[in-house]
Scaffold this motif. Structure first.
Motif, short mmCIF file in Angstrom:
data_model
loop_
_atom_site.label_atom_id
_atom_site.label_comp_id
_atom_site.label_asym_id
_atom_site.label_seq_id
_atom_site.Cartn_x
_atom_site.Cartn_y
_atom_site.Cartn_z
N THR A 123 -23.07 35.00 -11.71
CA THR A 123 -22.30 35.77 -12.51
C THR A 123 -21.59 36.61 -11.79
O THR A 123 -20.74 37.38 -12.36
CB THR A 123 -23.63 36.67 -13.15
OG1 THR A 123 -24.34 37.25 -12.11
CG2 THR A 123 -24.44 35.86 -13.95
N ARG A 124 -21.47 36.58 -10.34
CA ARG A 124 -20.66 37.51 -9.62
C ARG A 124 -19.78 36.89 -8.75
O ARG A 124 -20.08 35.48 -8.19
CB ARG A 124 -21.54 38.38 -8.90
CG ARG A 124 -21.96 39.63 -9.53
CD ARG A 124 -23.11 40.20 -8.72
NE ARG A 124 -22.69 41.01 -7.88
CZ ARG A 124 -23.35 41.47 -6.91
NH1 ARG A 124 -24.90 41.33 -7.03
NH2 ARG A 124 -23.04 42.47 -6.11
N PHE A 172 -30.09 36.05 -6.36
CA PHE A 172 -29.67 37.73 -5.95
C PHE A 172 -28.67 38.36 -6.69
O PHE A 172 -28.55 39.36 -6.97
CB PHE A 172 -29.29 37.56 -4.27
CG PHE A 172 -29.21 38.86 -3.78
CD1 PHE A 172 -30.49 39.52 -3.15
CD2 PHE A 172 -28.11 39.61 -3.66
CE1 PHE A 172 -30.28 40.67 -2.69
CE2 PHE A 172 -27.99 40.71 -2.97
CZ PHE A 172 -29.05 41.33 -2.42
N SER A 173 -27.63 37.21 -7.09
CA SER A 173 -26.53 37.85 -7.93
C SER A 173 -26.76 38.38 -9.11
O SER A 173 -25.88 39.21 -9.82
CB SER A 173 -25.46 36.80 -8.01
OG SER A 173 -25.86 35.80 -9.07
N LYS A 174 -27.95 38.03 -9.81
CA LYS A 174 -28.29 38.55 -10.96
C LYS A 174 -29.14 39.74 -11.16
O LYS A 174 -29.46 40.54 -12.16
CB LYS A 174 -29.28 37.33 -11.58
CG LYS A 174 -28.30 36.24 -12.00
CD LYS A 174 -29.46 35.03 -12.84
CE LYS A 174 -29.08 33.59 -12.56
NZ LYS A 174 -30.23 33.07 -12.77
N LEU A 175 -29.80 40.23 -9.94
CA LEU A 175 -30.56 41.49 -9.69
C LEU A 175 -29.74 42.79 -10.09
O LEU A 175 -28.64 42.77 -9.74
CB LEU A 175 -30.98 41.47 -8.27
CG LEU A 175 -31.91 40.35 -8.10
CD1 LEU A 175 -32.40 40.43 -6.68
CD2 LEU A 175 -33.22 40.26 -8.86
N SER A 176 -30.64 43.67 -10.78
CA SER A 176 -30.04 44.83 -10.83
C SER A 176 -29.91 45.66 -9.58
O SER A 176 -30.68 45.43 -8.61
CB SER A 176 -30.89 45.56 -11.78
OG SER A 176 -32.30 45.90 -11.32
N GLU A 177 -29.16 47.02 -9.86
CA GLU A 177 -29.07 47.57 -8.39
C GLU A 177 -30.51 48.20 -7.83
O GLU A 177 -30.73 48.12 -6.79
CB GLU A 177 -28.17 48.75 -8.56
CG GLU A 177 -27.81 49.57 -7.33
CD GLU A 177 -26.83 50.69 -7.73
OE1 GLU A 177 -26.64 51.44 -6.82
OE2 GLU A 177 -26.27 50.64 -8.61
#
Length: 558
Positions: free
Chosen positions: A335-336, A506-511
């Motif tokens: 996603t990023r 990892f790219s999908k995790l929230s802050e």
């Protein structure tokens, strides 16, 4: 009841990397020094090669007053050429640098004696064998001189030698100063590294390899011989991880008496507000560098991934890292944008003038520079494994590609002409690091990464990865801050998929989820500080001192 450990009154350590930064052993010694200097103030002495003769050594400050009387005796009576001073590291321990070149003239006699005394085969020596052996022998003479001038039988003395390069000196001390307890530490076996480096399967066949036979086949007979004989003859033989201990058992036919795991100090990690500032600065620098090179507009939401270390393409897993990034370009769930760095010193030429000009300008650019993968020109652009693989994989770094790869082929010492920041000041800006090693006795790079709260991916073929698994009681997970991937001789493709999937997850995790992982990573790093790992050294000291004590008793009885 626990037995009382014998502790030394004086410790000598010799290594090619004392005041001479070459690789991971420098980190082992220089970070541990403070812990030992606190316990044995100015009774620990590091002996290194005086390879900076005539040049300013930034790691060493000479002090003519230090050990002055002995030094004069060593020069006049023992014919040694030494400089005494302080090693410029935390704890500033005493360092003795020795010029070993005068011993070259006696080389054949030294080798003959080593053969007669310990069956060390120096006949097939080439390359750096002579240089290392003459240094090692000189270091042994330094310790003998110091002991005879300053100490007595009642002093408990340790001589610890690191790597095959110091074996000759350890055996010299063992014979000529039997009162001194000797420890030999191999950080990686010569044969194990050679097998892995020559694309032979190391692990599945480890039980079947004969160390002596492989040494002949791979043309490392003399290095193997000094390493093996030293391991067998010293008072205490040690290595740095369980995985390297397996190599020692099979290839040196000697199991380590103690495993001395590599700790570190975290005093180079900024604290509090400074940490946030440095991280922000590093991210801005890395993104700006990429945008100027690629003609893109990647923003702070970009996921920055790094690998670093020595340029051992297969052993350090650089090949599988690039393969994983290539697979990531086709990952639908990513996603990023991902900006991946390969910070590995290659055969670097000069800093790119075209990139330098862009970096000095405030303009935004929408076209990439030519060869938009590299920050410095190489001396041989057409023969480089990283660039060759990127080309083979058809990676483009095109604006519409979700994954961009940048190769920084220089030492990050703060004065490379492009980045101009030191390694740690860049590492802090990464979101994640990947070290999918195939051959890694310990693995400082992933450990340093988590000290900066940068979650890491490593493998169970790295000593550090195995340690994390034993700490957790299972394979380390991304959520815990260290993802440990199972790696074998033959599962390259599964490892590449594992890295791709980990970066995607990892790219999908929230802050807030990322912050938990970052703190978990730092918690693991804390458990690897020297204050926890130094106890293994005390075990080794005890074993060696007891052996030396027995030896001296039997000499007296004769």
């Amino acid at each position: 009841m626990m037995k009382q450990l014998l502790t030394p009154d004086y410790i000598f350590e010799s290594s090619w990397e004392v005041c001479n930064k070459v690789g991971g052993i420098y980190t082992v010694l220089s970070t541990r020094a403070k812990t030992l200097q606190n316990t044995f103030p100015d009774r620990i002495f590091f002996i290194g090669p005086d390879v900076w003769l005539g040049k300013e050594n930034p790691m060493f400050t000479e002090d003519p007053k230090l050990l002055e009387a002995w030094k004069e005796h060593a020069v006049k009576k023992d014919g040694l050429q030494i400089r005494v001073g302080r090693w410029n590291i935390p704890g500033t321990p005493i360092a003795i640098l020795v010029d070993f070149t005068p011993f070259y003239k006696d080389k054949n006699d030294i080798y003959t004696q080593a053969w007669l005394d310990y069956h060390v085969d120096s006949l097939h020596a080439y390359g750096d064998y002579d240089e290392a052996s003459m240094f090692s022998y000189a270091a042994g003479k330094v310790v003998e001189s110091f002991y005879r001038y300053n100490l007595t039988m009642t002093d408990k003395v340790i001589y610890q030698a690191h790597e095959w390069m110091t074996g000759m000196g350890a055996l010299y001390v063992q014979k000529h100063v039997p009162e001194i307890a000797t420890i030999f530490t191999t950080h990686a076996t010569t044969i194990g590294r050679s097998i892995a480096g020559n694309n032979k399967p190391l692990y599945d066949y480890l039980f079947a390899y004969n160390g002596d036979q492989m040494a002949r086949e791979l043309n490392v007979e003399s290095k193997h011989s000094i390493e093996k004989q030293t391991a067998h003859f010293v008072d205490c033989f040690t290595t740095v991880s369980d995985i390297t201990n397996n190599e020692c058992k099979e290839l040196l036919e000697k199991e380590a008496d103690v495993v001395l795991m590599n700790g570190f100090e975290d005093d180079f990690v900024p604290k509090g507000e400074m940490f946030g500032k440095k991280r922000k600065y590093a991210r801005a620098l890395l993104l700006n560098l990429a945008n100027k090179l690629l003609g893109t507009k990647m923003d702070d939401d970009t996921l920055i991934v790094v690998t670093s270390g020595r340029y051992e393409f297969k052993n350090k897993g650089i090949n599988v890292y690039l393969e994983a990034l290539n697979r990531l370009t086709r990952e639908k769930n990513l996603t990023r944008e991902v900006l991946a760095f390969v910070n590995v010193p290659g055969w670097v030429g000069e800093a790119r003038e075209d990139l330098k000009q862009r970096l000095e300008s405030d303009k935004d650019y929408d076209t990439p520079l030519e060869v938009p993968f590299i920050t410095h020109w190489l001396n041989n652009m057409s023969h480089d494994q990283v660039l060759d693989m990127l080309k083979y994989l058809n990676m483009s770094n095109a604006a519409d590609s979700k994954v961009k790869v940048i190769f920084v082929p220089c030492y990050l010492d703060g004065k490379d002409g492009i980045v101009n920041e030191v390694y740690y000041d860049l590492l802090i800006g990464a979101d994640m690091s990947v070290y999918p090693s195939y051959y890694e006795p310990w693995g400082y790079t992933p450990l340093e990464s988590i000290a900066f709260k940068v979650p890491t991916v490593t493998t169970d073929l790295a000593g550090f990865g195995l340690w994390v698994n034993s700490l957790k009681g299972h394979y380390g997970t991304l959520q815990e801050g260290v993802k440990v991937i199972h790696r074998t001789d033959y599962n390259y493709s599964e490892v590449a998929d594992g890295i791709r999937d980990t970066i995607t997850d990892f790219s999908k995790l929230s802050e807030s989820e990322v912050n938990v992982i970052r703190n978990n990573a730092a918690d693991i790093a804390e458990k690897a500080l020297w204050k926890h790992f130094i106890r293994y050294y005390y075990e080794a000291y005890d074993i060696a001192l007891r052996k030396a004590h027995e030896r001296c008793k039997s000499y007296k009885q004769k």
